[in-house]
Write an enzyme that holds these catalytic residues in place. Structure first.
Site, PDB file in Angstrom:
ATOM      1  N   GLU A 164      41.848  36.869  35.584  1.00 54.56           N
ATOM      2  CA  GLU A 164      42.742  37.030  34.423  1.00 54.56           C
ATOM      3  C   GLU A 164      44.195  36.740  34.773  1.00 54.56           C
ATOM      4  O   GLU A 164      44.764  37.331  35.695  1.00 54.56           O
ATOM      5  CB  GLU A 164      42.621  38.445  33.851  1.00 54.56           C
ATOM      6  CG  GLU A 164      43.462  38.647  32.603  1.00 54.56           C
ATOM      7  CD  GLU A 164      43.240  39.981  31.917  1.00 54.56           C
ATOM      8  OE1 GLU A 164      43.861  40.221  30.861  1.00 54.56           O
ATOM      9  OE2 GLU A 164      42.451  40.801  32.429  1.00 54.56           O
ATOM     10  N   LYS A 180      39.557  39.986  26.994  1.00 57.44           N
ATOM     11  CA  LYS A 180      38.906  41.166  26.425  1.00 57.44           C
ATOM     12  C   LYS A 180      37.619  40.719  25.737  1.00 57.44           C
ATOM     13  O   LYS A 180      37.632  39.831  24.898  1.00 57.44           O
ATOM     14  CB  LYS A 180      39.837  41.852  25.412  1.00 57.44           C
ATOM     15  CG  LYS A 180      39.717  43.344  25.402  1.00 57.44           C
ATOM     16  CD  LYS A 180      40.292  43.912  26.664  1.00 57.44           C
ATOM     17  CE  LYS A 180      39.957  45.384  26.812  1.00 57.44           C
ATOM     18  NZ  LYS A 180      40.234  45.861  28.161  1.00 57.44           N
TER      19      LYS A 180
END
Length: 590
Positions: A164, A180
Site C-alpha cells: 500500500e 480497503k
C-alpha cells in the site's frame, strides 16, 4: 543493507530520530535540509499520531527515525539469493475470543455514532532461526511489492512487504492510493476470477473504500491547491499472491508545502485508522491497549523534490532487546460487518507467513497394537503443529493425553534394538486403532499432518550396513524447518544405497549436525556426546530419551571429533542405538 522499493541505500551520513512529539518539527526541518545531499530512508511511528495534538510525553521507542545515505543502487536479483529457509515459530497467535470481545465494543461505538469505521488490529509474535535480512529475502521470493523495505538501526529492525502506497510526492504533485477491501485468491482460475468479481461488487468493501477516500479527500484538501484535487481511479482491484485488494487513487497539487505540513495533514493514513480519524484513533487506543509502533505508521524515502512512503502493513518489526518479531494485522469494521468474516480476513492477511506447502511427519515403529515411543512422537508432532500454525484433529491431543511415558529414563547406554526390547512400547490408544492395520509383523507407521491427517503403513525392512560417510553438501542452520520433521527434505541431498546406512551432515560453519535419518552420538574421553541443537538439527525421539536419562550430553562437534571418536553411534526410534564405522572411501570434505 537498507532497502526501499527497488533500491539499496549505502554510505550513511546522518542519523535523525525523535522520542517526543515536540521534537518532530525540528526533525522534519533537518530532513528537508539534508534531502538535497542524498537519500533519507526511515519511518514515522503510528504513535506520532495527529501532529496537531501536542504532548510532552517521552516515548520508549522512536516516533521518527531517518538515516541520510549518500548513494543508492538498483536492488539486484542476485543479491536476494539465500540458503536460509524462513518458516517462523508462532509464539503468540491471533486471539479469536479477544477479537470477538473488542469487535462487540466497536459495534457499540458504531451504534452510538462515535465512529463510522474502525480499523481494529491484533498482533502476532514470531521467532525464527533466520537473520532479519534472510527473512526479507525469503518473503520477497513469495510476495514482491513496489513498496518493500528492509531497515535496521540500533532501535529497530523492519521487514516490510507492504503493497500500500501512503503517498508519493514529485515536486508539487501528490498521489495517494488507499487500500480497503479484501478477498482471498481462488483455488483455480475460474474461482479466482469469480472472487475478483465478487470483491468488485461487494457492498461492504465498496462502502469501506469510499469512506476512506472521503476521509483522505478531506485530509488532503487542507493543503491542496484549489480545484486540483482529483480522484484518478476508484475501486480498482489489485491482485497479490494470496489475495485481491480494492484500491483507489487520489491526486492533487500541494505547492510550497513542507514535509511537516504534509504529514500534519495526512498522518496517519485513514485506511488504517477509520473515520472520522481523530475520534476513531481514541477508540482504537482504548480497545487495543498496545502501541502499534512502526506498524500502521509510514516507511519511506525522501530526496530533493521527491518523497515516497508506504503504509506499513504486511510488516515484521523487531525492537531493541526483543528476540521475536511483531506482525500486526487488521481490518475495517463498519455497521454491517460480521466478526467471523473480519477474523477470517486477519487470518488471510497472515497467510503468506505460513504457506503450509508441506506436511508434518512422524515415522513410528508399530507391532500388533503397540507403538515404540508413541508419546514422544505425538508430543513432538503436537508441538510442531502449534509452533507452525497447523490445525490438528482433537484425537491427536486426546491420544497423547491418554498415554503415560513408559521410558522416562534408561539406566545404561548400550546397543539397543527396539524390536528385541520390552521397554518403550506403548499400547496404541483406541482413538487411533481404527486407522491402523493390526499385524504381528513390525511395520512403520507414517503419520502425516497437513490440511487433514493421513495414516499409512509400510513394511519394516532390516538394515544392510553399519557404515556412515560424511555428506558432500552442508545444511544451513538458518533453516527453520530443520528443527521440525516435515515432508520437505531437500536439504538432505545424498541418496542412500545398501553400503551406507547414513550420511553425516555439517552446517555452514562446519559444525556436525545430524544424519539424514538419525542423530549422531560419539564416545570421546569416556563421555557420550551428541551435536548441539543450536547447530541445526531435528531433535529425534531416541535422542530425547537419552538426554532425559542424562546418558548423553550436547556439545558443538566438528568433523575432527568424528574422525577421532573412540566409538560412533547412529540413533533413532526405528532402529534404536546402532554402532557404526566410517566408510573411508566415501568420506568427503564439506
Amino acid at each position: 543493507m537498507v532497502v526501499f522499493g527497488n533500491y539499496v541505500y549505502s554510505k550513511p551520513l546522518k542519523h535523525i530520530f525523535a522520542f517526543s512529539k515536540k521534537d518532530l518539527p525540528l526533525c522534519f526541518t533537518k530532513i528537508q535540509k539534508y534531502a538535497k545531499y542524498g537519500y533519507l530512508v526511515g519511518y514515522v511511528s503510528y504513535e506520532a499520531g495527529l501532529f496537531a495534538l501536542q504532548e510532552q510525553k517521552e516515548h520508549k521507542k522512536p516516533l521518527l527515525e531517518f538515516i541520510l545515505f549518500k548513494r543508492r543502487s538498483p536492488l539486484l536479483a542476485s543479491s536476494l539469493k539465500s540458503k536460509a529457509l524462513f518458516y517462523p515459530t508462532l509464539k503468540q497467535g491471533l486471539n479469536e475470543e479477544l477479537y470477538k470481545h473488542t469487535f462487540e465494543k466497536v459495534k457499540h461505538h458504531l451504534k452510538a455514532g462515535n465512529t463510522y469505521q474502525v480499523n481494529l488490529t491484533q498482533e502476532i509474535h514470531l521467532q525464527s532461526h533466520c537473520e532479519g535480512l534472510e527473512i526479507f529475502k525469503a518473503l520477497l521470493c513469495m510476495q514482491d511489492t513496489d513498496y518493500k523495505a528492509y531497515f535496521k538501526t540500533p532501535f529497530v529492525e523492519i521487514i516490510s512487504l507492504s503493497p500500500e502506497l501512503f503517498f508519493k510526492l514529485k515536486k508539487d504533485k501528490i498521489t495517494l492510493e488507499p487500500m480497503k477491501g479484501t478477498i482471498k485468491r481462488g483455488e483455480n482460475k475460474q474461482e479466482d476470477k469469480k472472487n475478483k468479481k465478487n470483491l468488485k461488487r461487494d457492498s461492504k468493501s465498496i462502502s469501506e473504500n469510499i469512506m476512506i477516500v472521503d476521509l483522505l479527500r478531506n485530509d488532503i484538501s487542507q493543503i491542496a491547491k484549489l480545484h486540483t484535487l482529483k480522484i484518478k481511479s476508484l475501486l480498482t482491484i489489485k491482485t497479490y499472491p494470496t489475495l485481491h485488494q480494492m484500491v483507489s487513487k487520489l491526486q492533487a497539487k500541494v505547492p510550497h508545502k513542507s514535509l511537516y505540513e504534509i504529514f500534519s495533514a495526512l498522518f496517519p493514513c485513514g485506511s488504517i485508522t477509520g473515520a472520522p480519524k481523530k475520534s476513531t484513533m481514541g477508540i482504537i487506543q482504548n480497545l487495543e491497549l498496545r502501541d502499534r509502533g512502526v506498524y500502521c505508521g509510514a516507511i519511506g524515502v525522501i530526496t530533493k523534490n521527491k518523497a515516497r512512503f508506504n503504509v506499513p502493513i504486511r510488516t515484521l518489526i523487531r525492537y531493541q532487546g526483543e528476540d521475536f518479531y511483531r506482525y500486526g494485522v487488521g481490518s475495517g469494521i463498519v455497521w454491517d460487518s460480521k466478526w467471523e468474516e473480519e477474523f477470517k480476513e486477519l487470518q488471510l492477511k497472515s497467510q503468506f507467513l505460513f504457506p503450509h506447502n508441506f506436511k508434518l511427519l512422524e515415522t513410528i515403529l508399530v507391532r500388533d497394537n503397540q507403538a515404540f515411543l508413541l508419546s514422544y512422537h505425538l508430543k513432538r508432532l503436537l508441538k510442531s503443529a502449534k509452533d507452525l500454525g497447523f490445525d490438528y484433529p482433537k484425537i491427536l491431543e486426546d491420544s497423547y493425553q491418554s498415554l503415560k511415558n513408559p521410558l522416562d529414563t534408561l539406566k545404561n547406554f548400550e546397543i539397543f534394538e527396539p524390536l528385541l526390547s520390552k521397554e518403550g512400547w506403548e499400547s496404541i490408544p483406541d482413538t487411533l486403532l481404527p486407522f491402523l492395520k493390526r499385524d504381528s509383523n513390525p511395520s512403520i507407521l507414517r503419520l502425516l499432518l497437513g490440511k487433514e491427517i493421513f495414516f499409512e503403513q509400510i513394511p519394516y525392512t532390516p538394515i544392510y550396513s553399519h557404515k556412515v560417510a560424511f555428506a558432500k553438501d552442508y545444511i544451513h542452520s538458518h533453516n527453520d524447518l530443520l528443527y521440525h520433521k516435515t515432508t520437505l527434505r531437500e536439504h538432505f541431498k545424498e541418496s542412500f544405497n545398501q553400503t551406507i546406512f547414513d550420511y553425516i551432515y555439517s552446517n555452514e560453519k562446519g559444525e556436525i549436525t545430524e544424519g539424514s535419518r538419525s542423530n549422531i552420538v560419539i564416545l570421546k574421553d569416556n563421555i557420550l556426546l551428541t551435536p548441539s541443537k543450536e547447530s541445526g538439527l531435528l531433535r529425534g525421539c531416541m535422542r530425547q530419551v537419552l538426554l532425559d536419562s542424562k546418558l548423553i550430553k550436547e556439545r558443538i562437534l566438528w568433523k575432527k571429533d568424528i574422525l577421532k571418536a573412540e566409538r560412533i553411534f547412529c540413533i533413532n526410534s526405528l532402529r534404536g542405538i546402532i554402532e557404526v564405522t566410517l566408510n573411508e572411501c566415501k568420506n568427503t570434505s564439506n
